[in-house]
Write an enzyme that holds these catalytic residues in place. Sequence first.
Site, PDB file in Angstrom:
ATOM      1  N   HIS A 165      35.401  42.056  38.590  1.00  0.00           N
ATOM      2  CA  HIS A 165      35.670  40.636  38.872  1.00  0.00           C
ATOM      3  C   HIS A 165      34.368  39.879  38.603  1.00  0.00           C
ATOM      4  O   HIS A 165      33.795  39.273  39.500  1.00  0.00           O
ATOM      5  CB  HIS A 165      36.173  40.454  40.302  1.00  0.00           C
ATOM      6  CG  HIS A 165      36.919  39.167  40.539  1.00  0.00           C
ATOM      7  ND1 HIS A 165      38.205  39.128  41.046  1.00  0.00           N
ATOM      8  CD2 HIS A 165      36.572  37.871  40.335  1.00  0.00           C
ATOM      9  CE1 HIS A 165      38.594  37.858  41.160  1.00  0.00           C
ATOM     10  NE2 HIS A 165      37.618  37.077  40.732  1.00  0.00           N
ATOM     11  N   ASN A 183      39.676  41.468  36.066  1.00  0.00           N
ATOM     12  CA  ASN A 183      40.263  40.228  36.552  1.00  0.00           C
ATOM     13  C   ASN A 183      39.994  39.095  35.566  1.00  0.00           C
ATOM     14  O   ASN A 183      38.839  38.797  35.258  1.00  0.00           O
ATOM     15  CB  ASN A 183      39.655  39.830  37.900  1.00  0.00           C
ATOM     16  CG  ASN A 183      40.179  38.479  38.386  1.00  0.00           C
ATOM     17  OD1 ASN A 183      41.344  38.365  38.771  1.00  0.00           O
ATOM     18  ND2 ASN A 183      39.347  37.451  38.331  1.00  0.00           N
ATOM     19  N   GLU A 184      41.050  38.467  35.094  1.00  0.00           N
ATOM     20  CA  GLU A 184      40.965  37.246  34.285  1.00  0.00           C
ATOM     21  C   GLU A 184      40.009  37.364  33.107  1.00  0.00           C
ATOM     22  O   GLU A 184      38.989  36.666  33.010  1.00  0.00           O
ATOM     23  CB  GLU A 184      40.583  36.050  35.158  1.00  0.00           C
ATOM     24  CG  GLU A 184      41.646  35.704  36.176  1.00  0.00           C
ATOM     25  CD  GLU A 184      41.421  34.355  36.859  1.00  0.00           C
ATOM     26  OE1 GLU A 184      40.356  33.757  36.651  1.00  0.00           O
ATOM     27  OE2 GLU A 184      42.322  33.908  37.569  1.00  0.00           O
ATOM     28  N   GLU A 202      47.157  36.493  42.023  1.00  0.00           N
ATOM     29  CA  GLU A 202      46.484  35.344  42.653  1.00  0.00           C
ATOM     30  C   GLU A 202      47.370  34.127  42.541  1.00  0.00           C
ATOM     31  O   GLU A 202      47.897  33.827  41.464  1.00  0.00           O
ATOM     32  CB  GLU A 202      45.152  34.978  41.962  1.00  0.00           C
ATOM     33  CG  GLU A 202      43.981  35.831  42.309  1.00  0.00           C
ATOM     34  CD  GLU A 202      42.681  35.341  41.659  1.00  0.00           C
ATOM     35  OE1 GLU A 202      42.523  34.121  41.430  1.00  0.00           O
ATOM     36  OE2 GLU A 202      41.830  36.205  41.396  1.00  0.00           O
ATOM     37  N   TRP A 250      45.547  33.963  46.897  1.00  0.00           N
ATOM     38  CA  TRP A 250      44.104  33.762  46.812  1.00  0.00           C
ATOM     39  C   TRP A 250      43.782  32.636  47.775  1.00  0.00           C
ATOM     40  O   TRP A 250      44.180  31.520  47.526  1.00  0.00           O
ATOM     41  CB  TRP A 250      43.650  33.391  45.391  1.00  0.00           C
ATOM     42  CG  TRP A 250      42.161  33.236  45.359  1.00  0.00           C
ATOM     43  CD1 TRP A 250      41.427  32.100  45.615  1.00  0.00           C
ATOM     44  CD2 TRP A 250      41.205  34.280  45.122  1.00  0.00           C
ATOM     45  NE1 TRP A 250      40.095  32.386  45.553  1.00  0.00           N
ATOM     46  CE2 TRP A 250      39.939  33.706  45.249  1.00  0.00           C
ATOM     47  CE3 TRP A 250      41.306  35.650  44.825  1.00  0.00           C
ATOM     48  CZ2 TRP A 250      38.755  34.447  45.090  1.00  0.00           C
ATOM     49  CZ3 TRP A 250      40.152  36.372  44.659  1.00  0.00           C
ATOM     50  CH2 TRP A 250      38.888  35.768  44.785  1.00  0.00           C
ATOM     51  N   GLU A 289      32.828  29.891  45.579  1.00  0.00           N
ATOM     52  CA  GLU A 289      33.749  29.509  44.504  1.00  0.00           C
ATOM     53  C   GLU A 289      32.975  29.273  43.192  1.00  0.00           C
ATOM     54  O   GLU A 289      33.051  28.223  42.573  1.00  0.00           O
ATOM     55  CB  GLU A 289      34.549  28.282  44.970  1.00  0.00           C
ATOM     56  CG  GLU A 289      35.674  27.840  44.071  1.00  0.00           C
ATOM     57  CD  GLU A 289      36.684  28.913  43.702  1.00  0.00           C
ATOM     58  OE1 GLU A 289      36.960  29.824  44.498  1.00  0.00           O
ATOM     59  OE2 GLU A 289      37.183  28.841  42.584  1.00  0.00           O
ATOM     60  N   TRP A 290      32.218  30.286  42.772  1.00  0.00           N
ATOM     61  CA  TRP A 290      31.514  30.290  41.494  1.00  0.00           C
ATOM     62  C   TRP A 290      30.698  29.005  41.289  1.00  0.00           C
ATOM     63  O   TRP A 290      29.953  28.618  42.186  1.00  0.00           O
ATOM     64  CB  TRP A 290      32.511  30.560  40.345  1.00  0.00           C
ATOM     65  CG  TRP A 290      33.336  31.797  40.589  1.00  0.00           C
ATOM     66  CD1 TRP A 290      34.681  31.855  40.838  1.00  0.00           C
ATOM     67  CD2 TRP A 290      32.877  33.174  40.645  1.00  0.00           C
ATOM     68  NE1 TRP A 290      35.073  33.165  41.029  1.00  0.00           N
ATOM     69  CE2 TRP A 290      33.998  33.987  40.917  1.00  0.00           C
ATOM     70  CE3 TRP A 290      31.634  33.791  40.483  1.00  0.00           C
ATOM     71  CZ2 TRP A 290      33.909  35.369  41.030  1.00  0.00           C
ATOM     72  CZ3 TRP A 290      31.543  35.171  40.597  1.00  0.00           C
ATOM     73  CH2 TRP A 290      32.680  35.939  40.864  1.00  0.00           C
TER      74      TRP A 290
END
Length: 444
Positions: A124, A168-169, A351, A398, A405-406
């Site tokens: 992730h 992930n993504e 998510e 999620w 949050e990044w």
Amino acid sequence: MPTEAAFSWPREFVWGVSTSSYQIEGAVAEDGRAPSIWDTRCRMAGKIANGDSGDVACDHYHRYPQDVALMRELGIGAYRFSVAWPRVLPRGRGQVNEKGLDFYDRLIDAVLAAGIEPWLCLYHWDLPQALDDLGGWTNRDCAGWYADYAALIARRFGDRVQRWATFNEFSVFTLFGYAIDWSAPGVTDRDAHLRAIHHVNLAHGLGVGVLRDLLPQASIGAIHNRQVVWPEQDCDADRAAAALLDEHWNRAFPDPQLLGHYPPQIAAAIEPYVRGGDMATICRRLDWFGLNHYGPIFAKADPQCTWNFAWGEAPADAPRSALGWPTWPAAFRDELIDLSRRYRLPIYVTENGAGGSDSVGADGAVDDPARVAYLRDYTGALREALQAGADVRGYFVWSLLDNFEWGSGYGPRFGLVHVDYTTQQRTPKTSFGWYRAFIRDARG
Ligand code: GBH
């Protein structure tokens, strides 16, 4: 179509929550963990809102017993988390950090003891910095380093973990990390981006091979973000931008992994990096498709950008979450139906959720009606997709906790549980109670 009263969720339907390592663990310099590319990015001026970092985050590394207790109270059947590669292999390869592995040992045992199934995601976004120093995903060797890491984790936890996700993504961290500079490592270059896409696809394929060999009984999938891309304006330039963003966002990974070929525009551009045999390595049988979905996105043409497309604005009157992201439950329903036909795999929604700026009220409670409305509407769309025949087997919110949050730092809050970042106090929100009751009803 059955009437509303007649509908009941399938008995085996999986209800869960998702988190990720860098966003919740903290303890970034403890017990031998080395920096990831996100630790590096957080130390670069101007990259993260408010100068925030994941240094402490939710201190989940120390507080996981309390967090697992919250999961048990919530009544979920499954918990999806990720392993931090630089915690278990500080140099990315070679010397193993036993203390890092021990943390996931304790976590997995606690989750199992709570009667919850652990779903382990191998990646992730927290690539070891030591590997980025060697070129990271732009280096073809990174696929092999990933496969070795996957083997280590499979050997260590395969006795207790049945559910595995390779990444992930894919498209978020490659596009944002190598073309747009919204994610680590923050490169903006077409060739670097194309290499990263192909090498991550190779890593996925090699990883699936390793997992299949070591854990023949395991259930293996990959997690893709997908959402419809609409042109900002109804003009040729924005339609072209939306078509190319759609290839990058929705197809650059699932198409080669499940259909054996890249979508047309990417196929033409990526050809110089593809060697004989690669497509067979990438395209492997999988057991499930993980879908992360939030809402529709909008594209506009912008010749200043790496790929001539940029994020567009949603129409002013579009429905939005408290965070301002456009919401469109019908697009989620259509996505599930479309996906089921396109790739023919059981789908798990890995998510879905909504951001807000929730705060603790005078009475000590955290009321988040907008999140409750979002979850109600999106689970309603999920039900419609099932009724229309989409093969969906589970749904994960999620997220369990408010978290890092990044690039937006700690501003946006996505948790069912509020986290006070000064005291680390956890407070279940109204949405926590809503989801608990929803799961209880759904189980019948
Ligand atoms: C996921 O990324 C991540 O897996 C997770 O780590 C993260 O915390 C979570 O979502 C919440 O952000 O154009 O205004 O509608 C999702 C990344 C979310 C990026 C939607 C693009 C579009 C915002 N994507 N976002 S908007």
